[in-house]
Design a protein around this motif. Structure first.
Motif, PDB file in Angstrom:
ATOM      1  N   VAL A 188      -0.344  15.452   8.446  1.00  0.00           N
ATOM      2  CA  VAL A 188       0.768  16.398   8.560  1.00  0.00           C
ATOM      3  C   VAL A 188       1.754  16.017   9.658  1.00  0.00           C
ATOM      4  O   VAL A 188       2.917  16.416   9.613  1.00  0.00           O
ATOM      5  N   ARG A 189       1.277  15.232  10.641  1.00  0.00           N
ATOM      6  CA  ARG A 189       2.173  14.885  11.744  1.00  0.00           C
ATOM      7  C   ARG A 189       1.698  13.609  12.412  1.00  0.00           C
ATOM      8  O   ARG A 189       0.494  13.329  12.467  1.00  0.00           O
ATOM      9  N   VAL A 190       2.668  12.850  12.914  1.00  0.00           N
ATOM     10  CA  VAL A 190       2.375  11.605  13.627  1.00  0.00           C
ATOM     11  C   VAL A 190       3.133  11.629  14.947  1.00  0.00           C
ATOM     12  O   VAL A 190       4.277  12.077  15.006  1.00  0.00           O
ATOM     13  N   ASP A 191       2.478  11.171  16.004  1.00  0.00           N
ATOM     14  CA  ASP A 191       3.208  10.988  17.266  1.00  0.00           C
ATOM     15  C   ASP A 191       3.032   9.536  17.708  1.00  0.00           C
ATOM     16  O   ASP A 191       2.574   8.696  16.939  1.00  0.00           O
ATOM     17  N   ILE A 204      -1.607   2.314   7.704  1.00  0.00           N
ATOM     18  CA  ILE A 204      -1.334   1.681   6.414  1.00  0.00           C
ATOM     19  C   ILE A 204      -1.133   2.767   5.361  1.00  0.00           C
ATOM     20  O   ILE A 204      -1.997   3.627   5.176  1.00  0.00           O
ATOM     21  N   LEU A 205       0.011   2.731   4.708  1.00  0.00           N
ATOM     22  CA  LEU A 205       0.343   3.721   3.692  1.00  0.00           C
ATOM     23  C   LEU A 205       0.012   3.166   2.309  1.00  0.00           C
ATOM     24  O   LEU A 205       0.717   2.306   1.781  1.00  0.00           O
ATOM     25  N   ALA A 206      -1.083   3.637   1.745  1.00  0.00           N
ATOM     26  CA  ALA A 206      -1.435   3.303   0.363  1.00  0.00           C
ATOM     27  C   ALA A 206      -1.039   4.497  -0.491  1.00  0.00           C
ATOM     28  O   ALA A 206      -1.868   5.155  -1.121  1.00  0.00           O
ATOM     29  N   THR A 207       0.248   4.787  -0.480  1.00  0.00           N
ATOM     30  CA  THR A 207       0.773   6.046  -1.027  1.00  0.00           C
ATOM     31  C   THR A 207       1.528   5.867  -2.335  1.00  0.00           C
ATOM     32  O   THR A 207       2.221   6.781  -2.779  1.00  0.00           O
ATOM     33  N   ASP A 212       6.976  12.006   3.323  1.00  0.00           N
ATOM     34  CA  ASP A 212       7.796  12.636   4.360  1.00  0.00           C
ATOM     35  C   ASP A 212       6.863  13.285   5.383  1.00  0.00           C
ATOM     36  O   ASP A 212       6.488  14.451   5.253  1.00  0.00           O
ATOM     37  N   ILE A 213       6.484  12.503   6.386  1.00  0.00           N
ATOM     38  CA  ILE A 213       5.540  12.962   7.406  1.00  0.00           C
ATOM     39  C   ILE A 213       6.284  13.124   8.730  1.00  0.00           C
ATOM     40  O   ILE A 213       6.967  12.191   9.181  1.00  0.00           O
TER      41      ILE A 213
END
Length: 498
Positions: free
Chosen positions: A316-319, A337-340, A149-150
């Motif tokens: 913590v945040r993306v724009d 890329i989300l390796a989460t 949840d970013i």
């Protein structure tokens, strides 16, 4: 007059066509234990190994141990198999064992409900309705991607993809890529990104422990020898199993094994990262083994390559054009890329399964997943979960655990048949006692007291709900045995059997 087609009726419904679902189906097929179907939401078998096709994907358990004991493969090409080879192994198994006609692809489970009057499971899927006397959930713990949840993630102008949804063709040349996560997928993926992309930023919430992988290729002579001597292949498997078992002592914080494992990781970091500042940022601040210890010979060197940057803090945040880390640094990127990882401790399928008195499995697991012998759940008659609560390992092969659970399920089915009972479910007392014992053992392990935050532990309760807190051999000895006295049997029509 039109209407919905009548449900397809079988003795056993299996949800999922990965190692667990296929393994059970093969045993049912070989031993002619009644009718069954495997419901799979995708269009092929393979589970984790079908879905994860990112560059570098491979297993970190030796090939000859990460395969069915009842279906050995003497032809593994490497000590640690690449993902595509494991997928082919499972595809071959499904074809050669004759279970393909029993597979229903494109059949995602939307609801499973216990019918108390009919004493069976009613299952709705995207491919129709089914009824089964027994329901086996074999969807595993690595089937539902976890997207953090970013703030602003949906506004990013570049592409965003999860490592488990790697496209067939992805152009990396000339692009600046952000890699979120430093777990097993990220460690395998980074070397390919570093080689192909114009630049890579690795977002590290916490540093992983990494030890040498030391992969080797099997020669044609090696493979021929194993094929000619099945006993040699089984002996190799046994040797690998007991070598892996020895690693458990470090997880219960035994001083000498823990120190040796830590020293191996520290030496590897020192040898591969000459830059002192980078080495400090890559030094974990928790006890080794608290999270999965990773195997790699090229992760650390990739972080030292020109164009690769380690951001030692979380996103913590993306724009629209960039990513802001907890450190306050902003990184302009073209692709994220989300390796989460995966939603391992709260499987979404639990919100689709209703047992006795309409009890939702997700509600039964509101304080964390629980099951008797890690396989059967109180309040859910004739339901078995494979590779679910406390059935994974941090040091040995998941396939050994899966085969143990398959044996438990088959013993339970035999008991139903032998006694003439129609339903079987564990008593709440037996389940609670089992869970209390697991919690007692978990309290002395590095997974609960090692100072890290990991996907092994349920954040709602702080309980270790994913891993079995003991050896794989102990799991087979203790959790693999079906004990009739811990179950309630009911006869057709609702009477309780003695």
């Amino acid at each position: 007059m039109s209407g919905s087609p009548a449900p397809v009726e079988v003795d056993t419904l299996i949800v999922g066509a990965g190692f667990a679902g296929l393994g059970l189906a093969i045993r049912l097929q070989r031993e002619r234990r009644g009718s069954y179907l495997v419901l799979e939401r995708a269009n092929d078998v393979g589970g984790t190994w079908r879905d994860n096709v990112y560059p570098g994907v491979a297993c970190d358990i030796p090939s000859h141990l990460y395969s069915f004991s009842f279906r050995p493969n003497p032809d593994w090409s490497q000590f640690y198999s690449p993902g595509g080879e494991i997928l082919r192994y499972l595809q071959d198994a499904a074809r050669d064992e004759g279970i393909l006609p029993r597979l229903r692809f494109g059949a995602e489970l939307t609801e499973a409900r216990w019918d108390a009057d009919g004493e069976c499971w009613e299952v709705s899927t995207t491919a129709g309705a089914f009824r089964g006397r027994t329901l086996v959930v074999a969807t595993g713990r690595l089937s539902e991607k976890r997207v953090p949840d970013i703030e602003g993630l949906g506004t990013f102008g570049g592409g965003v993809l999860h490592s488990s949804e790697w496209p067939d063709e992805l152009e990396l040349a000339g692009r600046r890529v952000g890699l979120v996560g430093t777990g097993a997928s990220a460690v395998q993926l980074l070397p390919a990104l570093a080689e192909r992309a114009a630049g890579v930023v690795v977002f590290q919430r916490s540093a992983p422990y990494v030890v040498p992988r030391r992969n080797t290729m099997f020669s044609s002579a090696d493979r021929a020898a194993l094929a000619a001597d099945p006993e040699a292949a089984q002996a190799l498997r046994r040797t690998l199993f007991w070598e892996a078992e020895a690693g458990f002592t470090a997880r219960i914080r035994a001083t000498s094994p823990l120190s040796r494992l830590g020293a191996t990781a520290a030496d590897h970091l020192r040898a591969q990262v000459p830059d002192a500042r980078l080495r400090e940022a890559l030094t974990p601040d928790y006890e080794i083994g608290c999270k999965r210890v990773l195997l790699s010979d090229d992760y650390y060197p990739s972080l030292s390559r020109p164009g690769v940057e380690l951001e030692p803090s979380a996103v913590v945040r993306v724009d629209r054009s960039g990513v802001i880390a907890a450190s306050g640094h902003r990184h302009e990127l073209d692709l994220l890329i989300l390796a989460t990882g995966f939603t391992s401790t709260e499987p979404p399928i639990a919100g689709r399964v209703r047992g006795r008195d309409e009890l939702l499995l997700a509600d039964a697991w509101a304080g964390g997943m629980v099951a008797y012998n890690s396989t059967a759940v109180a309040g859910f008659p004739n339901l078995f979960v494979i590779d679910g609560p406390n059935a994974s390992l941090g040091h040995n092969s998941a396939v050994h655990m899966i085969e143990t659970q398959i044996g438990f399920v088959l013993e339970a089915l035999d008991h139903l048949s032998a006694t003439g009972a129609s339903t079987l479910e564990p008593t709440r007392t037996a389940q609670d006692a089992y869970v209390r014992e697991l919690d007692r053992r978990a309290a002395t392990t590095v997974w609960t007291s090692g100072g890290c935050r990991s996907w092994y532990v349920d954040e709602r309760s702080g309980r270790l709900t994913l891993l079995w807190p003991d050896t794989a051999s102990a799991f087979r000895e203790e959790a693999g045995r079906f004990e009739p006295g811990d179950f309630v049997r009911r006869l057709a029509g609702g009477g309780v059997a003695g």
